[in-house]
Motif scaffolding. Structure first.
Motif, short mmCIF file in Angstrom:
data_model
loop_
_atom_site.label_atom_id
_atom_site.label_comp_id
_atom_site.label_asym_id
_atom_site.label_seq_id
_atom_site.Cartn_x
_atom_site.Cartn_y
_atom_site.Cartn_z
N ASP A 168 -11.70 -0.61 -1.72
CA ASP A 168 -12.29 0.73 -1.81
C ASP A 168 -12.08 1.55 -0.54
O ASP A 168 -12.19 2.77 -0.56
CB ASP A 168 -13.79 0.63 -2.09
N GLY A 169 -11.86 0.88 0.57
CA GLY A 169 -11.71 1.60 1.82
C GLY A 169 -13.04 2.08 2.36
O GLY A 169 -14.11 1.64 1.92
N ILE A 170 -13.00 2.99 3.31
CA ILE A 170 -14.22 3.52 3.93
C ILE A 170 -14.42 4.94 3.42
O ILE A 170 -13.47 5.72 3.37
CB ILE A 170 -14.09 3.54 5.46
N GLY A 266 -12.63 9.96 4.44
CA GLY A 266 -12.47 8.58 3.98
C GLY A 266 -11.04 8.11 4.15
O GLY A 266 -10.14 8.91 4.42
N ILE A 267 -10.87 6.80 4.03
CA ILE A 267 -9.53 6.24 4.09
C ILE A 267 -9.49 4.98 3.24
O ILE A 267 -10.48 4.26 3.14
CB ILE A 267 -9.11 5.93 5.55
N GLY A 268 -8.36 4.76 2.58
CA GLY A 268 -8.23 3.57 1.72
C GLY A 268 -7.02 2.76 2.10
O GLY A 268 -6.18 3.21 2.88
N PRO A 269 -6.92 1.55 1.56
CA PRO A 269 -5.82 0.66 1.96
C PRO A 269 -4.43 1.22 1.63
O PRO A 269 -3.45 0.80 2.25
CB PRO A 269 -6.10 -0.64 1.20
N SER A 270 -4.36 2.15 0.67
CA SER A 270 -3.03 2.64 0.30
C SER A 270 -2.36 3.33 1.50
O SER A 270 -1.13 3.39 1.58
CB SER A 270 -3.11 3.60 -0.88
N GLU A 271 -3.17 3.83 2.45
CA GLU A 271 -2.57 4.47 3.63
C GLU A 271 -1.81 3.46 4.48
O GLU A 271 -1.00 3.84 5.31
CB GLU A 271 -3.66 5.14 4.48
#
Lengths: 354, 250, 254, 296
Positions: A168-170, A266-271
């Motif tokens: 889900d990321g932050i 926010g930021i997610g793993p896809s980055e």
């Protein structure tokens, strides 16, 4: 000569203003949001251009640095430190921390964004240094695979760690207040300011990097690309220069990561995914490898289109195919250096006279 | 057999050969001598198709092979013993020779391969002793023999040799030249490129002097051996009588 | 006084002895030539002296400092410069930029100063360009300053490469086959140029196949064969040295 | 941990390790003839599995596998002929990026064709719950299929390279491309053949492993990284060492679950890859002396 070199910067600044005015006139302010994001991605791309195009060192892991920056800043500004020990009170006394309330009214003690940002940059620089030192001794396939490996590790770690929200990321990352009421945030009230902030950063980076290209250091970097042994024989500490360039480009990527994370909240793993790294490489290649302005133009264009969803669910496929087509048919990029040279004002970009 | 007209060739924008014209008739041993960097290796590589000719024509057996791939040229019967041997190091001597016979197999003459193998072993008894040894473990002289043997396995009409004496001890060089002489006397056509000009001219019928990518001189081997300019420039004679920088070559 | 002292240098590649126990000295202000048949280990010796390869054993003393085991950029900073057997110019850079890279050890702008474009780095930049153009004038190729170096004619590329080495203002200049691929006229001009460079006080060590050039400009000649030194003497003596004639100049044994 | 469980882990490690080794051999075959690291190698494994599953809807398993292998070989040939063959003196960077682009294109195409679903061939014998008991330890018969087919494949490859004329031609090209051309061997055809061959063995591996690991449009990437790790570990180009390295990595990974969460399993392999690249790029079994002359 120096004035000549500054001309593209001025043109870019005017273009930034013109785009703002045009979007306002057209009544489509949301374009500015995507352009702001594209601006932050451009920071990654111009840094990578210097590393790949000018210094000749491929990196398939730059999304990793972007993510390290974004995740570190995001984590530090959301992780609740409430209830810690003596060290924490010390930290608190320095004013690095800020208290607040979470969604349910509980006490929240997190790090101030500017401190988090600086720590994020420092962490990235440290990691880039540690990774770059051994990695940059490698060449060709080995370098590509090693940087790919690094990128994959970052991706797997953020994806597998519940501390940073796993898949889900932050989220709920606070705004990043700068000065005079200006803050890095996605709030529409500050949309225009943020647009200018992002592009101000890009302009600053471009000014610094064009200076660098035309300097003693830039010449040494290009010499490393052309004939590493000969550059070494001329007294260039090739290992050190490659490492410094690697760290510089990683820091730019992290800067983009930090700002975009606060902008998006926010930021997610896809980055951190490999596809992101490949996308950055694709854009550098389309721009013409050793062509800072080409990379910037293509970076804004392609990222903007991607963010607008123009490529639909074929987003990754589009960048894969772009990469393939460019390398097959136009390995020197779409915006050839010769073409750019012919444009008035942009001439002599590639380091004739200082 | 081989006729080259106004050949120009080189690497990238570097033009090494300029208007080179030579010819080799069947049964001849022709040598090309010249200093390092004169373009000797470039010439042989261009004939063999490893380098693309930039201008001019290369007629092999009356066919223009200037645009042929190296494997097609090999198939036509033009073999090159490359500089530095270029053996298949991790493969055995026998395997190297069998690969040399690849064009023979493609020509549908697989049945002759064993016979040819016997001939090569007869010519180079040392190779027979070492048939199952890896090529990379051979001594320099043996490697050169294997390189020549591998080329012979193709039953070439023309065999080109690039610096066969390079890096070999004087005694071994003698052996190699004796073998080239023998090949000539058995009717093989040889185009030999050598830095060791004297040894090459001793066994050749005819010679060319190549300098800075141009053919300066074409004479019979005896005439070249007797030519004072050639003696001075390539045979190491009269060096001590020279003091003036520009006086030497002409 | 000896500027360069090489003591018992050895280097093996796999089972092959590339350089075996070679010792020699180069006197300051002289030209020394290194000759020997193909594969005698001349370029390997160059690479050992310059730090491009680490020696297996032996020492290199340059200008009073022991430099074996140093990296090439450290050796360059100590005052040695070199050219390459196969020209190694920097592609996609103009002729003057190529030469400007040679000024690297004599300038100091780092990443930060360069990015900020500080006034002193701009001054340094201009000085570097002026110096590069001076060198091009010395070599007679100043009209080529803004041409991409790798697109120049071969002979001019050799000159630019030499200019790049001169830009280091070396005490010792290592030239690896400076006349390779040059025609007769260019070769004799190169010879004169090397002599002129020596006259400016630069010591020269060169590998060369062109005997005319070697015998005419060298003060001393070192002969290698199979990686070992077989002679080290004045040119006239070398030409009469029996073993040299045998292994190199070709004796009546074929 | 009981000895039985230990053995169970070991078997799992060997099974995965075998597959990694097969992927590594695929890398090596192309690398040896061309000097290219084919970043799309993992996609061959994925394609093999996917095509095999698709064909199995119409034909029995052995026929489906044969069809999948042939089809993937065809893809390998097409890739080489369309994207590699006509490039003139391409730089390493260009080749890296082209094969990366290809791997993305194949993956996205697979997504388009088969969607995101996870698929598998049925167990070759028995079912998911069938097991062979060795003492108190239970092993799926599919493990034996994987090991058996891999062993046969390696033996067949060995025979091909050592005994057949075509195999020798490929080896000749691998040792010295120019010399091979001078012998009349078409280096270009050998390059195509190397792509066909490594596509074929990749596809076969993809089929035999699919009942255990399942196959998805993006399952190639992780396999490619593991395979490359193994190839580097054994010394790039050295296929026999790759088998040992594969078993080593597979076992290490299998036991890593003791010390780390399973989510980090891939991190182990990549850390090993980076470590080996840093300290000994010639590989565990490579010759450091010879390697020093190579360009990393």
């Amino acid at each position: 000569m120096a004035r000549r070199r500054n001309l593209p910067i001025v043109v870019l600044a005017l273009a930034v203003i013109a785009v703002h005015l045009a979007s306002a006139a057209a009544g489509k302010p949301q374009y500015l949001t995507q352009l702001t994001m594209a601006g932050y991605y451009s920071l990654v791309i111009v840094g990578l251009t210097l590393l790949m195009g000018y210094t000749g060192q491929i990196s398939l892991g730059h999304a990793g640095f972007f993510a390290i920056g974004g995740y570190t800043s995001g984590l530090l500004t959301t992780y609740n430190l409430q209830g810690g020990g003596a060290f924490l009170s010390l930290l608190r006394a320095t004013g690095l921390l800020i208290a607040g309330k979470d969604l349910y009214g509980g006490d929240l003690l997190v790090m101030r964004p500017w401190a988090a940002c600086l720590i994020a940059l420092a962490v990235t620089v440290g990691i880039a240094y540690l990774v770059g030192k051994p990695v940059l001794k490698l060449r060709g396939h080995y370098l590509a695979m090693a940087t790919l490996g690094f990128g994959t590790i970052v991706y797997k770690v953020v994806l597998g760690s519940s501390l940073v929200g796993a898949a889900d990321g932050i989220s709920d990352i606070p705004a990043f207040p700068l000065f005079a009421g200006l803050a890095v945030t996605g709030k529409s009230a500050l949309r225009v300011q943020n647009y200018y902030l992002a592009w101000g950063l890009v302009l600053g980076a471009m000014a610094l990097l064009t200076n660098l290209i035309h300097s003693r250091v830039g010449r040494a970097l290009r010499a490393i690309h052309g004939a590493e042994d000969a550059a070494n024989a001329m007294g260039v500490d090739t290992a050190r220069y490659k490492l410094h360039m690697f760290v510089l480009s990683a820091a730019l990527a992290a800067l983009g990561g930090v700002f975009l994370t606060h902008y998006n909240g926010g930021i997610g793993p896809s980055e951190a995914s490999i596809m992101k790294s490949v996308r950055y490489v694709a854009i550098v290649a389309v721009g013409g490898m050793a062509n800072l302005w080409g990379a910037l133009i293509m970076g804004v264009l392609l990222n903007f289109l991607s963010l607008r969803g123009s490529f639909g669910s074929y987003d990754d496929a589009v960048f894969g195919l772009i990469l393939l087509a460019i390398m097959l048919f136009a390995p020197d990029g779409l915006l050839r250096v010769e073409m750019v040279r012919r444009l008035p004002g942009l001439g002599r970009l590639r380091g004739r006279a200082p | 057999m081989l006729r080259i007209r106004s050949l120009e060739a080189g690497y990238g924008n570097l033009r090494v050969l300029r208007r080179v014209s030579i010819h080799v008739s069947p049964g001849e041993i022709v040598t090309i001598i010249g200093a390092n960097g004169a373009g000797k290796t470039t010439l042989l590589q261009t004939i063999a198709g490893l380098l693309r000719a930039q201008a001019g024509e290369i007629l092999f057996d009356k066919q223009d092979v200037g645009r042929h791939a190296p494997e097609a040229i090999a198939f036509l019967g033009c073999a090159l013993v490359p500089e530095g041997r270029q053996l298949f190091g991790p493969m055995t001597v026998r395997e190297n020779l069998q690969l040399g016979a690849y064009v023979q197999i493609r020509r549908g003459r697989a049945h002759e391969v064993d016979h040819d193998l016997g001939r090569v072993f007869e010519l180079f008894p040392r190779l027979k002793e070492r048939a199952s040894q890896l090529a990379g473990t051979l001594s320099g002289g043996e490697q050169q023999m294997l390189a020549i043997g591998r080329a012979l396995m193709a039953r070439p009409k023309l065999i080109m040799m690039d610096e066969p004496s390079m890096g070999l001890a004087p005694l071994v060089v003698k052996d190699i030249f004796a073998i080239i002489r023998r090949l000539g006397s058995e009717g093989h056509t040889v185009l030999l490129v050598e830095q060791n000009a004297k040894a090459a001219l001793r066994i050749a019928n005819r010679g060319y002097v190549l300098e800075n990518g141009r053919i300066l001189l074409e004479q019979t081997a005896e005439d070249l051996l007797a030519n004072r300019d050639v003696q001075r420039a390539y045979l190491g004679r009269d060096l001590d009588s020279e003091t003036e920088l520009d006086g030497m070559r002409r | 006084m000896s500027l360069l002292v090489v003591k018992a240098l050895c280097k093996r590649f796999g089972g092959l002895q590339a350089v075996g126990n070679v010792s020699f000295t180069v006197a300051a202000g002289s030209i020394k030539a290194l000759i020997g048949p193909n594969g005698a280990g001349k370029t390997t010796l160059f690479n050992l002296i310059f730090g491009a390869l680490p020696p297996d054993s032996g020492q290199v003393w340059f200008d009073g400092k022991q430099t074996d085991g140093w990296k090439p950029h450290q050796v360059a900073a100590a005052g040695m410069a070199r050219t390459f057997q196969h020209i190694r110019l920097f592609p996609k850079m103009t002729a003057w930029e190529n030469i400007a890279v040679g000024r690297h050890v004599h300038s100091r702008s780092g990443f930060l100063a360069s990015m900020l474009g500080l006034p002193w780095t701009r001054r340094e930049q201009r000085a570097v360009r002026e110096k590069a153009l001076d060198i091009m004038r010395f070599l007679g190729v100043e009209d080529r300053a803004d041409v991409e170096a790798t697109s120049l004619a071969y002979g001019q590329q050799r000159i630019i490469e030499l200019g790049r080495a001169l830009a280091c203002e070396p005490k010792l200049l290592l030239l690896d086959e400076p006349a390779a691929g040059l025609n007769m006229r260019e070769t004799s001009e190169m010879a004169k140029l090397i002599a002129r460079i020596r006259d400016t006080g630069v010591t020269v060590l060169l590998v060369e196949h062109d005997m005319t050039l070697v015998m005419n400009i060298s003060d001393e000649v070192l002969v290698l064969s199979y990686g070992e030194k077989i002679a080290d003497d004045k040119p006239l003596a070398i030409q009469k040295h029996p073993e040299v004639i045998k292994v190199y100049l070709g004796e009546d044994d074929a | 941990m009981s000895p039985d469980l230990l053995f169970q882990y070991l078997v799992a490690g060997i099974t995965y390790g075998t597959i990694y080794a097969i992927v590594a051999i695929g890398f090596n075959i192309i690398y040896n003839t061309t000097g290219i690291i084919n970043f799309a190698q993992g996609e061959f494994v994925m394609l093999g599995g996917m095509i095999g599953v698709t064909l199995h809807a119409f034909v029995p398993v052995p026929v489906a596998i044969a069809g999948a292998v042939l089809a993937t070989m065809l893809v390998g040939a097409l890739i080489e002929m369309l994207f590699i063959r006509w490039l003139r003196r391409p730089s390493v960077l260009r080749l890296i990026i082209i094969t990366i682009g290809l791997s993305i294109a194949i993956r996205e195409l697979a997504l388009l064709l088969w969607g995101e679903g996870v698929r598998a061939l049925p167990y070759f014998t028995g079912t998911a719950v069938t097991s062979l008991a060795i003492g108190d330890v239970h092993i799926s018969p599919q493990v034996l299929w994987v090991l058996g087919i891999s062993a046969v494949m390696v033996a067949a490859l060995n025979f091909f390279f050592a005994r057949t004329l075509l195999g020798r031609q490929m080896r000749a090209c691998a040792c010295n491309r120019e010399a091979a051309q001078l012998c009349g061997i078409s280096a270009k055809n050998m390059v195509t053949l190397s792509f066909v061959l490594s596509a074929g063995i990749g596809a076969l591996a993809g089929c035999v492993i699919s009942p255990i690991t399942y196959v998805q449009y993006d399952s190639g990437t992780s396999l490619a990284i593991k395979g490359f790790t193994v190839a580097i570990l054994g010394g790039l180009g050295n296929s026999m060492a790759a088998i040992a390295a594969g078993l080593l990595l597979g076992t290490l990974e299998s036991f890593s679950i003791w010390v780390m969460p399973a989510a980090y399993k891939d991190v182990i392999a990549i850390s090993i890859l980076l470590f080996i690249l840093f300290v000994r790029p010639s590989g565990l079994f490579g010759n450091a002396e010879a390697a020093r002359l190579k360009d990393y």
